[in-house]
Design an enzyme around this catalytic site. Structure first.
Site, PDB file in Angstrom:
ATOM      1  N   GLN B 125       0.851  -1.189   0.000  1.00 12.54           N
ATOM      2  CA  GLN B 125       0.000   0.000   0.000  1.00 12.54           C
ATOM      3  C   GLN B 125       0.888   1.242   0.000  1.00 12.54           C
ATOM      4  O   GLN B 125       1.733   1.398   0.875  1.00 12.54           O
ATOM      5  CB  GLN B 125      -0.868  -0.020   1.267  1.00 12.54           C
ATOM      6  CG  GLN B 125      -1.758   1.193   1.415  1.00 12.54           C
ATOM      7  CD  GLN B 125      -2.313   1.320   2.820  1.00 12.54           C
ATOM      8  OE1 GLN B 125      -1.904   0.588   3.726  1.00 12.54           O
ATOM      9  NE2 GLN B 125      -3.223   2.243   3.019  1.00 12.54           N
ATOM     10  N   GLY B 126       0.707   2.110  -0.976  1.00 12.67           N
ATOM     11  CA  GLY B 126       1.548   3.304  -1.074  1.00 12.67           C
ATOM     12  C   GLY B 126       0.759   4.580  -0.866  1.00 12.67           C
ATOM     13  O   GLY B 126       0.465   5.309  -1.816  1.00 12.67           O
ATOM     14  N   TYR B 127       0.385   4.848   0.361  1.00 10.20           N
ATOM     15  CA  TYR B 127      -0.317   6.097   0.680  1.00 10.20           C
ATOM     16  C   TYR B 127       0.633   7.095   1.345  1.00 10.20           C
ATOM     17  O   TYR B 127       0.856   8.187   0.851  1.00 10.20           O
ATOM     18  CB  TYR B 127      -1.490   5.841   1.644  1.00 10.20           C
ATOM     19  CG  TYR B 127      -2.683   5.103   1.060  1.00 10.20           C
ATOM     20  CD1 TYR B 127      -2.678   4.603  -0.230  1.00 10.20           C
ATOM     21  CD2 TYR B 127      -3.835   4.915   1.828  1.00 10.20           C
ATOM     22  CE1 TYR B 127      -3.784   3.925  -0.742  1.00 10.20           C
ATOM     23  CE2 TYR B 127      -4.946   4.243   1.323  1.00 10.20           C
ATOM     24  CZ  TYR B 127      -4.909   3.746   0.040  1.00 10.20           C
ATOM     25  OH  TYR B 127      -5.998   3.081  -0.454  1.00 10.20           O
ATOM     26  N   SER B 128       1.195   6.717   2.504  1.00 12.09           N
ATOM     27  CA  SER B 128       1.960   7.670   3.319  1.00 12.09           C
ATOM     28  C   SER B 128       3.247   8.138   2.645  1.00 12.09           C
ATOM     29  O   SER B 128       3.880   7.403   1.896  1.00 12.09           O
ATOM     30  CB  SER B 128       2.336   7.033   4.657  1.00 12.09           C
ATOM     31  OG  SER B 128       1.196   6.543   5.300  1.00 12.09           O
ATOM     32  N   GLU B 244     -16.541  -9.474   3.512  1.00 16.62           N
ATOM     33  CA  GLU B 244     -16.679 -10.148   4.790  1.00 16.62           C
ATOM     34  C   GLU B 244     -15.405 -10.108   5.616  1.00 16.62           C
ATOM     35  O   GLU B 244     -15.390  -9.771   6.776  1.00 16.62           O
ATOM     36  CB  GLU B 244     -17.055 -11.603   4.510  1.00 16.62           C
ATOM     37  CG  GLU B 244     -17.698 -12.281   5.671  1.00 16.62           C
ATOM     38  CD  GLU B 244     -18.317 -13.599   5.216  1.00 16.62           C
ATOM     39  OE1 GLU B 244     -19.428 -13.534   4.678  1.00 16.62           O
ATOM     40  OE2 GLU B 244     -17.676 -14.626   5.369  1.00 16.62           O
TER      41      GLU B 244
HETATM   42  C1  FAD Z   1       3.219  -0.643  11.556  1.00 19.01           C
HETATM   43  C2  FAD Z   1       2.804   0.368  10.515  1.00 19.01           C
HETATM   44  C3  FAD Z   1       2.498  -0.039   9.226  1.00 19.01           C
HETATM   45  C4  FAD Z   1       2.129   0.884   8.249  1.00 19.01           C
HETATM   46  N1  FAD Z   1       1.877   0.458   6.956  1.00 19.01           N
HETATM   47  C5  FAD Z   1       1.592   1.356   5.989  1.00 19.01           C
HETATM   48  C6  FAD Z   1       1.421   0.951   4.618  1.00 19.01           C
HETATM   49  O1  FAD Z   1       1.499  -0.240   4.288  1.00 19.01           O
HETATM   50  N2  FAD Z   1       1.190   1.900   3.674  1.00 19.01           N
HETATM   51  C7  FAD Z   1       1.082   3.228   3.994  1.00 19.01           C
HETATM   52  O2  FAD Z   1       0.843   4.034   3.109  1.00 19.01           O
HETATM   53  N3  FAD Z   1       1.231   3.665   5.277  1.00 19.01           N
HETATM   54  C8  FAD Z   1       1.501   2.763   6.273  1.00 19.01           C
HETATM   55  N4  FAD Z   1       1.696   3.189   7.578  1.00 19.01           N
HETATM   56  C9  FAD Z   1       1.694   4.634   7.855  1.00 19.01           C
HETATM   57  C10 FAD Z   1       0.472   5.137   8.607  1.00 19.01           C
HETATM   58  O3  FAD Z   1      -0.640   5.194   7.794  1.00 19.01           O
HETATM   59  C11 FAD Z   1       0.861   6.527   9.157  1.00 19.01           C
HETATM   60  O4  FAD Z   1       1.884   6.327  10.081  1.00 19.01           O
HETATM   61  C12 FAD Z   1      -0.269   7.251   9.825  1.00 19.01           C
HETATM   62  O5  FAD Z   1      -1.217   7.663   8.898  1.00 19.01           O
HETATM   63  C13 FAD Z   1       0.232   8.474  10.637  1.00 19.01           C
HETATM   64  O6  FAD Z   1       1.088   9.290   9.892  1.00 19.01           O
HETATM   65  P1  FAD Z   1       2.505   9.749  10.474  1.00 19.01           P
HETATM   66  O7  FAD Z   1       3.230   8.540  10.907  1.00 19.01           O
HETATM   67  O8  FAD Z   1       3.153  10.600   9.476  1.00 19.01           O
HETATM   68  O9  FAD Z   1       2.205  10.554  11.786  1.00 19.01           O
HETATM   69  P2  FAD Z   1       1.766  12.103  11.861  1.00 19.01           P
HETATM   70  O10 FAD Z   1       0.665  12.333  10.929  1.00 19.01           O
HETATM   71  O11 FAD Z   1       2.977  12.944  11.790  1.00 19.01           O
HETATM   72  O12 FAD Z   1       1.172  12.159  13.340  1.00 19.01           O
HETATM   73  C14 FAD Z   1       1.971  12.359  14.489  1.00 19.01           C
HETATM   74  C15 FAD Z   1       1.032  12.496  15.663  1.00 19.01           C
HETATM   75  O13 FAD Z   1       0.209  13.645  15.479  1.00 19.01           O
HETATM   76  C16 FAD Z   1      -1.155  13.277  15.575  1.00 19.01           C
HETATM   77  N5  FAD Z   1      -1.961  14.115  14.686  1.00 19.01           N
HETATM   78  C17 FAD Z   1      -1.712  14.448  13.407  1.00 19.01           C
HETATM   79  N6  FAD Z   1      -2.696  15.211  12.925  1.00 19.01           N
HETATM   80  C18 FAD Z   1      -3.600  15.368  13.910  1.00 19.01           C
HETATM   81  C19 FAD Z   1      -4.840  16.063  14.037  1.00 19.01           C
HETATM   82  N7  FAD Z   1      -5.360  16.754  13.029  1.00 19.01           N
HETATM   83  N8  FAD Z   1      -5.493  15.996  15.224  1.00 19.01           N
HETATM   84  C20 FAD Z   1      -4.984  15.298  16.260  1.00 19.01           C
HETATM   85  N9  FAD Z   1      -3.824  14.645  16.202  1.00 19.01           N
HETATM   86  C21 FAD Z   1      -3.131  14.673  15.037  1.00 19.01           C
HETATM   87  C22 FAD Z   1      -1.203  11.831  15.207  1.00 19.01           C
HETATM   88  O14 FAD Z   1      -2.346  11.198  15.773  1.00 19.01           O
HETATM   89  C23 FAD Z   1       0.088  11.313  15.814  1.00 19.01           C
HETATM   90  O15 FAD Z   1      -0.097  11.059  17.179  1.00 19.01           O
HETATM   91  C24 FAD Z   1       2.064   2.264   8.570  1.00 19.01           C
HETATM   92  C25 FAD Z   1       2.367   2.675   9.875  1.00 19.01           C
HETATM   93  C26 FAD Z   1       2.730   1.751  10.854  1.00 19.01           C
HETATM   94  C27 FAD Z   1       3.045   2.224  12.234  1.00 19.01           C
END
Ligand code: FAD
Lengths: 341, 393
Positions: B125-128, B244
Site C-alpha cells: 500500500q503506497g499512501y503515506s 466479509e
Molecule cells: C506498523 C505500521 C504499518 C504501516 N503500513 C503502511 C502501509 O502499508 N502503507 C502506507 O501508506 N502507510 C503505512 N503506515 C503509515 C500510517 O498510515 C501513518 O503512520 C499514519 O497515517 C500516521 O502518519 P505519520 O506517521 O506521518 O504521523 P503524523 O501524521 O505525523 O502524526 C503524528 C502524531 O500527530 C497526531 N496528529 C496528526 N494530525 C492530527 C490532528 N489533526 N489531530 C490530532 N492529532 C493529530 C497523530 O495522531 C500522531 O499522534 C504504517 C504505519 C505503521 C506504524
C-alpha cells in the site's frame, strides 16, 4: 518541611546534567550499547558519582540519598546502564560487612550488575540456591540482589551464566544459576537497601519519564501536518500536558520519600513504594504516549523513542513488581501527615 | 435482527466439518507436497465448495456466496479448530481486491484479482509519505501522463512488506492545480519490479523490517492502470469495503487474543492460586470480555450495513479504535500477569513464540496498530467531526 533542592544540591544536579549531555547522547545507542566501558566507569568515579551518598568515613563523598536520587534521575534521561544503581547500592552493602571491597566499587574498577530472582529465594540463608536474570552482566565481578530482609552480593564467577536476548537491547541480559554463599550480606537492620533501592529506582523512572516528556514536546513543536505543528492539535497538546503531570506527581512523591529517609521517619517504606508506583506509571505511560506522538517514525528503530519504552519495561521488573508495592502502600500505617522535617 | 444458530446453520456446520475431515490435512501423495503447495491446493478446494473469498465472484477466483455473517463465523471456527489454511492475509486481499471489485474496470478485475487471491501477486500500500501521514491529502508523489504512460516521481514511506511485493496501489498527485487538494489525487497500480523503483526496508522497534521506503524515479505504469478516473483517487481509496473478511478480520483477531489471555490467566499464579481466581483479575477480564464480544457484534453490524448498501463509515472508525483499545488493555493485563519474563526478548520469528515473552510482541504490536491505517487521534477526529457533527479544530 522543604521539598526544594538546596543551592548545593541544585549545583550538583546541574553538573551531573552537563556531563551526561556531553558524554552520553542518546544517539550513542545506535549501533552501540549502553554498557559502560572501563574508562567511562573511571570517569564517573572520578566525579565522585559512585560514592555520592556513602559516608566519607568508609570511602564515600559524604552526601546522602537526596544526591543519589538526583544522579539516578538524571541518569535515565540518558539511559545510562542500570549497573550504575548496582554500583551505588553495592558500595552501601560492602560498607557494612566487606569494607575492603568499597574502594574498588567507588573507583569504578569493580563492576556490579543488578540481579532479578526468577524463583523465590530467602537471602538470609547461608547457601543461596538461585536462578537469576542479570542485567548488563558484561564484565561484572559481583551481582547484587535484595529483598525486604537483606541484600547480598554474589561473586559472578560462581554462577553459571547463559546470555539471553532481552527486551532492552541497549544492554545485555543473562540467566544465571548456582548454589553459592554470598560474598557479602547486609541485613535490613544493618542497611536498609530495600527502601533505598525503591527510592533510587523511582528516581530513575521519574528521570526517564522526564526525558520522554521533553522528547515528545520537542517533536510536537517541529512536526507539521495539516499546515501546522502537531502540537497545535489538542490531542497532542493534552497528551504532552498529561506527561508533564505524571512527572510532577512522581517527582513530588519522590522528594517526599527522600525527606522521609533523611529525617528518619517511620513511613519511609510507604513513601518509597508510593514513589515507585507513580514513577513506574509515569515512565511506562509517557514512553508509550511518546511513540504515539511520533507516529510511524516512533515505531522505527532509528528514532530514540523505543529505547525509553524498553528501558521502562526492564526497570519495572527490578526489585518490586507493582503488586508488591501496592501491598506496602495499602498495608502499612501511613505517617505522611505527621511531623516531617 | 436474528442471531441464533438455527437448524440450517447447524447443518451447515456439519457440512463444513465433513469437508475438513476429508480435505485437511491433505492425504496420500499430496501430503508430500511442499507446505505452501498444500495450502494452495486446499484453498482452491475450499473456494470451490464456497468457504473462502465468499464475496468475490466466481469468474475472479472467489466463491460468490450470499453474505452471511453466521456462516462466515462457522467457517472461521471450524477451520481454526483444525488449523486449516484460511484466506490469505495482507493488503492485496483485504484492500485492493474489494477496491477493484467496486471501482475497477473489467480487465483490471480479471487480470489482478484471481492471482491476488491465490497469493501469486503480493501487494503493498503506497499512501503515506514523509510529510503526508495523517494529512493524506497533502501527498506530493507526482504522476504525469506522457505518451500513453504514467510517469511517477516521488517517495512513499512505511509501506508494509513492500520489499516482497510485486505491485503497489499508489496514491499520486496527477492534477497538481486541482482544488481542494484531494481532488488532485489518483489511485494507480504500479509494478514494483522495474528500474525506476528503489525499495529500502526500515528497521522497526521490534527489530524486524516490516515496512519500507519506496522511491519512484521516472517509474512507469500503463495509462489504463488507474483505478477510477484521474482525480478520483480520494474517493476510490475510501470505497466501502463490502467484504466479509475486512469487516470481520479485526474482531476475530480480538477474540483469539482474548482467548490466549484467559489461558495465560489460568496458567500463572498469584499468591499461590491461579491468577484467574483473583477478584481484580477476574473483574478486568470480565470487562474486557464484554468489549471483545461487542467488537465482534459490531463487526456483524458493519457487515450487515454494507450488504444492505448502507454506509458504515462511522462504525468502521469506531471499530478500529475499539480494537486498538482492546489490544492495549490485553497488553496491560498480560503485563500484570507475567512479571520478569517481560524482560526477555521475544523471538523475531513469530511462529517460534512459545514462552510468555510473546506478550512483549503483542504489546509492541499494539502500539503500531494505534498508528497504522490512521492514528487513534485521527479516528477520534473522524468520529467526532463526521459522525457527531462537531466543528473542526
Ligand atoms: C506498523 C505500521 C504499518 C504501516 N503500513 C503502511 C502501509 O502499508 N502503507 C502506507 O501508506 N502507510 C503505512 N503506515 C503509515 C500510517 O498510515 C501513518 O503512520 C499514519 O497515517 C500516521 O502518519 P505519520 O506517521 O506521518 O504521523 P503524523 O501524521 O505525523 O502524526 C503524528 C502524531 O500527530 C497526531 N496528529 C496528526 N494530525 C492530527 C490532528 N489533526 N489531530 C490530532 N492529532 C493529530 C497523530 O495522531 C500522531 O499522534 C504504517 C504505519 C505503521 C506504524
Amino acid at each position: 518541611m522543604n521539598l526544594l533542592l538546596s543551592d548545593e544540591q541544585q549545583m550538583i544536579a546541574d553538573a551531573i546534567g552537563d556531563v551526561l549531555l556531553q558524554e552520553y547522547p542518546l544517539d550513542r545507542l545506535h549501533g552501540g550499547s549502553a554498557t559502560m566501558a572501563p574508562n567511562q566507569w573511571q570517569q564517573i568515579a572520578e566525579l565522585g558519582w559512585l560514592g555520592l551518598g556513602l559516608d566519607d568515613g568508609v570511602g564515600g563523598v559524604g552526601y546522602g540519598l537526596a544526591e543519589e536520587m538526583l544522579l539516578c534521575r538524571a541518569s535515565q534521561r540518558h539511559l545510562l546502564s542500570p549497573s550504575l544503581l548496582a554500583a551505588i547500592l553495592g558500595a552501601h552493602v560492602a560498607a557494612v560487612n566487606a569494607p575492603e571491597a568499597v574502594a574498588g566499587i567507588v573507583a569504578g574498577e569493580t563492576t556490579v550488575a543488578l540481579a532479578v530472582p526468577r524463583k523465590p529465594v530467602s537471602l538470609l540463608e547461608d547457601l543461596l540456591d538461585v536462578e537469576l536474570l542479570l542485567i548488563d552482566p558484561e564484565n561484572a565481578e559481583y551481582v547484587l540482589l535484595w529483598d525486604t530482609e537483606a541484600a547480598v552480593m554474589l561473586s559472578a564467577s560462581q554462577l553459571k551464566q547463559v546470555a539471553v536476548a532481552g527486551v532492552d537491547n541497549s544492554i545485555g541480559l543473562s540467566v544465571a544459576s548456582g548454589s553459592v554463599a554470598p560474598f557479602v550480606r547486609a541485613t535490613r537492620g544493618e542497611a536498609d537497601i530495600y527502601a533505598r533501592a525503591l527510592v533510587l529506582l523511582a528516581a530513575m523512572e521519574t528521570g526517564l519519564a522526564e526525558g520522554v516528556r521533553d522528547m515528545a514536546v520537542d517533536y510536537a513543536k517541529v512536526r507539521e501536518q495539516f499546515g501546522q505543528a502537531i502540537g497545535a492539535f489538542q490531542a497532542i497538546k493534552h497528551a504532552c500536558a498529561d506527561m508533564a503531570c505524571r512527572v510532577e506527581a512522581a517527582d513530588c512523591q519522590l522528594r517526599m520519600a527522600v525527606v522521609s529517609q533523611s529525617s528518619g521517619e517511620t513511613d519511609l517504606l510507604v513513601q518509597a513504594a508510593a514513589a515507585r508506583l507513580l514513577a513506574g506509571e509515569a515512565a511506562r505511560e509517557n514512553a508509550t504516549r511518546n511513540i504515539q506522538v511520533h507516529g510511524a517514525m516512533g515505531y522505527t528503530a532509528e528514532c530514540n523513542a523505543h529505547w525509553f519504552l524498553k528501558r521502562a519495561r526492564l526497570l519495572e521488573q527490578v526489585s518490586a513488581p507493582p503488586r508488591h508495592l501496592q501491598r506496602h502502600v495499602l498495608g502499612l500505617p501511613v505517617g505522611r501527615f505527621e511531623s516531617v522535617g | 435482527m436474528d442471531l441464533k444458530y438455527s437448524a440450517e446453520y447447524e447443518a451447515f456446520r456439519e457440512e463444513v466439518k465433513a469437508f475438513l475431515e476429508n480435505n485437511w490435512p491433505l492425504k496420500g501423495e499430496e501430503a508430500k507436497l511442499r507446505r505452501h503447495q498444500q495450502q494452495a491446493l486446499f484453498r482452491q478446494r475450499a473456494v470451490e465448495v464456497g468457504y473462502l473469498y465468499r464475496s468475490v465472484p466466481r469468474q475472479f477466483g472467489g466463491s460468490e456466496q450470499p453474505a452471511d455473517v453466521l456462516k462466515g463465523q462457522i467457517i472461521r471456527e471450524e477451520f481454526g479448530r483444525v488449523r486449516a489454511p484460511v484466506e490469505l492475509p495482507g493488503v492485496g486481499t483485504a484492500m485492493l481486491v474489494p477496491t477493484l471489485l467496486q471501482c475497477g474496470s473489467d480487465w483490471q478485475k480479471e487480470y489482478f484479482i484471481p492471482k491476488t487471491l491465490s497469493g501469486e501477486y503480493l501487494w503493498a500500500q503506497g499512501y503515506s509519505e514523509p510529510n503526508a501521514g495523517s494529512d493524506l491529502a497533502s501527498v506530493k508523489t507526482r504522476a504525469e501522463l506522457k505518451d500513453g504512460k504514467w510517469l511517477i516521481n516521488g517517495q512513499k514511506i512505511w509501506s508494509t512488506l513492500a520489499q516482497y511485493a510485486r505491485f503497489m496501489f499508489v496514491m499520486v498527485r496527477s492534477e497538481p492545480n486541482a482544488e481542494p487538494r484531494h481532488a488532485g489525487l489518483s489511485y494507480i497500480l504500479v509494478d514494483l519490479k522495474q528500474p525506476g523503483v528503489t525499495i529500502r526496508p526500515l528497521k522497526q522497534i521490534t527489530g524486524g523490517e516490516e515496512f519500507c521506503e519506496v522511491f519512484f524515479d521516472n517509474a512507469e505504469t500503463p495509462e489504463d492502470w488507474i483505478v477510477g478516473k484521474p482525480g478520483e483517487g480520494w474517493a476510490v481509496s475510501k470505497a466501502t469495503l463490502s467484504h466479509e473478511r475486512s469487516a470481520l478480520g479485526g474482531a476475530s483477531g480480538s477474540v483469539s487474543l482474548f482467548e490466549k489471555l484467559v489461558a495465560l490467566a489460568k496458567s500463572v499464579e498469584i499468591n499461590g492460586e491461579p491468577a484467574i481466581v483473583d477478584p481484580t483479575i477476574r473483574r478486568r477480564l470480565a470487562v474486557l470480555d464484554g468489549y471483545v464480544s461487542s467488537h465482534l457484534y459490531s463487526s456483524y453490524r458493519q457487515l450487515s450495513m454494507s450488504v444492505n448498501q448502507q454506509d458504515p463509515g462511522l462504525v468502521t472508525s469506531m471499530n478500529k479504535l475499539i480494537s486498538t483499545n482492546i489490544g492495549h488493555d490485553v497488553a496491560r493485563l498480560a503485563r500484570d500477569l507475567i512479571g520478569d519474563d517481560l524482560m526477555l526478548s521475544p523471538p523475531q520469528d513469530r511462529k517460534k513464540e512459545d514462552g510468555n515473552e510473546k506478550w512483549i510482541n503483542q504489546f509492541i504490536g499494539s502500539l503500531g496498530i494505534a498508528i497504522a491505517g490512521g492514528t487513534s487521534n485521527i479516528q477520534r477526529n473522524v468520529i467526532a467531526e463526521r459522525g457527531l457533527g462537531l466543528p473542526r479544530e
